[in-house]
Write a protein that holds these residues in place. Structure first.
Motif, PDB file in Angstrom:
ATOM      1  N   TYR A  53       0.812  -1.131   0.128  1.00 32.61           N
ATOM      2  CA  TYR A  53       0.259   0.320  -0.046  1.00 32.61           C
ATOM      3  C   TYR A  53       0.934   1.318  -0.103  1.00 32.61           C
ATOM      4  O   TYR A  53       1.887   1.163   0.652  1.00 32.61           O
ATOM      5  CB  TYR A  53      -0.816  -0.199   1.079  1.00 32.61           C
ATOM      6  CG  TYR A  53      -2.014  -0.996   1.349  1.00 32.61           C
ATOM      7  CD1 TYR A  53      -3.243  -0.847   0.624  1.00 32.61           C
ATOM      8  CD2 TYR A  53      -1.555  -2.324   1.670  1.00 32.61           C
ATOM      9  CE1 TYR A  53      -4.094  -2.051   0.612  1.00 32.61           C
ATOM     10  CE2 TYR A  53      -2.700  -3.451   1.623  1.00 32.61           C
ATOM     11  CZ  TYR A  53      -3.847  -3.052   1.181  1.00 32.61           C
ATOM     12  OH  TYR A  53      -4.702  -3.988   1.099  1.00 32.61           O
ATOM     13  N   ILE A  57      -5.158   6.440  -0.816  1.00 32.77           N
ATOM     14  CA  ILE A  57      -4.253   5.000  -0.695  1.00 32.77           C
ATOM     15  C   ILE A  57      -4.263   4.319  -1.806  1.00 32.77           C
ATOM     16  O   ILE A  57      -5.355   3.775  -2.191  1.00 32.77           O
ATOM     17  CB  ILE A  57      -4.699   4.508   0.760  1.00 32.77           C
ATOM     18  CG1 ILE A  57      -4.717   5.395   1.608  1.00 32.77           C
ATOM     19  CG2 ILE A  57      -4.100   3.126   0.838  1.00 32.77           C
ATOM     20  CD1 ILE A  57      -5.506   4.708   3.072  1.00 32.77           C
ATOM     21  N   ARG A 112      -2.965   0.723  -3.940  1.00 31.16           N
ATOM     22  CA  ARG A 112      -2.550  -0.600  -3.834  1.00 31.16           C
ATOM     23  C   ARG A 112      -1.576  -0.926  -5.016  1.00 31.16           C
ATOM     24  O   ARG A 112      -1.935  -0.403  -6.073  1.00 31.16           O
ATOM     25  CB  ARG A 112      -3.663  -1.521  -3.630  1.00 31.16           C
ATOM     26  CG  ARG A 112      -3.707  -3.034  -3.600  1.00 31.16           C
ATOM     27  CD  ARG A 112      -3.352  -3.536  -2.273  1.00 31.16           C
ATOM     28  NE  ARG A 112      -3.341  -4.916  -2.062  1.00 31.16           N
ATOM     29  CZ  ARG A 112      -2.417  -5.683  -1.469  1.00 31.16           C
ATOM     30  NH1 ARG A 112      -1.402  -5.107  -1.103  1.00 31.16           N
ATOM     31  NH2 ARG A 112      -2.236  -6.966  -1.506  1.00 31.16           N
ATOM     32  N   ASP A 140     -10.524   4.952  -0.318  1.00 34.05           N
ATOM     33  CA  ASP A 140      -9.132   5.178  -0.437  1.00 34.05           C
ATOM     34  C   ASP A 140      -8.655   6.571  -1.068  1.00 34.05           C
ATOM     35  O   ASP A 140      -7.675   7.079  -0.942  1.00 34.05           O
ATOM     36  CB  ASP A 140      -8.700   4.097  -1.447  1.00 34.05           C
ATOM     37  CG  ASP A 140      -8.851   2.653  -1.045  1.00 34.05           C
ATOM     38  OD1 ASP A 140      -8.740   2.595   0.094  1.00 34.05           O
ATOM     39  OD2 ASP A 140      -8.534   1.920  -1.842  1.00 34.05           O
ATOM     40  N   THR A 177       0.471  -3.030   5.339  1.00 37.19           N
ATOM     41  CA  THR A 177      -0.878  -3.050   5.183  1.00 37.19           C
ATOM     42  C   THR A 177      -1.858  -1.736   5.137  1.00 37.19           C
ATOM     43  O   THR A 177      -1.212  -0.606   5.139  1.00 37.19           O
ATOM     44  CB  THR A 177      -1.128  -3.628   6.730  1.00 37.19           C
ATOM     45  OG1 THR A 177      -0.933  -2.555   7.798  1.00 37.19           O
ATOM     46  CG2 THR A 177      -0.239  -4.991   7.004  1.00 37.19           C
ATOM     47  N   ARG A 178      -3.066  -2.024   5.033  1.00 41.54           N
ATOM     48  CA  ARG A 178      -3.871  -0.609   4.956  1.00 41.54           C
ATOM     49  C   ARG A 178      -3.890   0.008   6.055  1.00 41.54           C
ATOM     50  O   ARG A 178      -3.899   1.188   6.181  1.00 41.54           O
ATOM     51  CB  ARG A 178      -5.392  -1.267   4.387  1.00 41.54           C
ATOM     52  CG  ARG A 178      -6.309   0.186   4.430  1.00 41.54           C
ATOM     53  CD  ARG A 178      -7.775  -0.286   4.080  1.00 41.54           C
ATOM     54  NE  ARG A 178      -7.799  -0.999   2.538  1.00 41.54           N
ATOM     55  CZ  ARG A 178      -7.575  -0.230   1.675  1.00 41.54           C
ATOM     56  NH1 ARG A 178      -7.486   1.086   1.603  1.00 41.54           N
ATOM     57  NH2 ARG A 178      -7.637  -0.890   0.466  1.00 41.54           N
ATOM     58  N   GLU A 228      -3.017   3.977   6.370  1.00 43.65           N
ATOM     59  CA  GLU A 228      -3.975   4.666   7.176  1.00 43.65           C
ATOM     60  C   GLU A 228      -3.510   5.562   8.310  1.00 43.65           C
ATOM     61  O   GLU A 228      -3.579   6.955   8.404  1.00 43.65           O
ATOM     62  CB  GLU A 228      -5.261   4.176   7.535  1.00 43.65           C
ATOM     63  CG  GLU A 228      -6.023   3.637   6.672  1.00 43.65           C
ATOM     64  CD  GLU A 228      -7.299   2.754   6.929  1.00 43.65           C
ATOM     65  OE1 GLU A 228      -7.200   2.342   8.167  1.00 43.65           O
ATOM     66  OE2 GLU A 228      -8.217   2.370   5.913  1.00 43.65           O
TER      67      GLU A 228
END
Length: 196
Positions: free
Chosen positions: A128, A139, A141, A156, A184-185, A189
């Motif tokens: 990410y 965000i 991917r 996102d 990771t997401r 964040e």
């Protein structure tokens, strides 16, 4: 008379000393100059011969490793490894010419191992990363090739406008930086908190 004799002796000694110094200086200059020229030629010849003789060539049982360097994050990932049967006896220059079209360069080479590296302007695969989408921080991917995409536009793309950011932050988000790459997401964040 004694006075004249002493002066002639002094003058003769001075002239003899000057003549000796002149001869010594001339011989010294010629010898040093010749030695310098001789050493320069020998050094040049030796270095040319040493370079041609010492340039490593790939052995038939060498490992060949292909890597990709993702310049946005600086990550380097090994792509594949195989043997060098078809590269046996090749030099670094020959190898660079062979893989030039594919974007690979030899970054390390010994008789027993050759490492090719290809640089791509992407983040590493399956990560990410923060970036910019339509004037807002988003965000992204990355897929298995490092290509960036938005998984969910509603979730996102944030409401953080880039017009509120410093110019340096906008440049980093545009160019890419290891700081913006996350596993990771949730980590991505958490990076957004710096801009809220």
């Amino acid at each position: 008379m004694d006075f004249i004799y002493r002066n002639k002796k002094k003058i003769r000694n001075i002239l003899l000393t000057l003549l000796t110094l002149a001869v010594f200086s001339g011989v010294y200059y010629v010898c040093v100059h010749k030695l310098e020229n001789s050493n320069t030629q020998n050094t040049t010849e030796k270095s040319v011969n040493a370079q041609s003789e010492l340039e490593p060539k790939v052995s038939s049982n060498a490992n060949v490793i292909f890597k990709i360097k993702y310049t946005k994050s600086g990550d380097i990932i090994k792509q594949k490894e195989n043997n060098s049967k078809n590269l046996s006896g090749k030099t670094k220059g020959e190898l660079n010419d062979m893989y030039k079209e594919d974007g690979y360069k030899v970054t390390n080479m010994t008789n027993s191992q050759v490492v090719f590296t290809k640089e791509v302007d992407k983040y590493a695969p399956n990560k990410y990363a923060l970036g910019i989408k339509n004037g807002y921080i988003a965000i992204y991917r990355t897929d298995s090739n490092g290509n960036m995409f938005i998984e969910d536009k509603n979730r996102d793309i944030t409401d953080i406008k880039i017009s509120r950011l410093k110019k340096a932050d906008i440049e980093l988000l545009t160019k890419g930086n290891k700081y913006f790459e996350c596993d990771t997401r949730e980590d991505a964040e958490a990076r957004l908190e710096d801009y809220e």
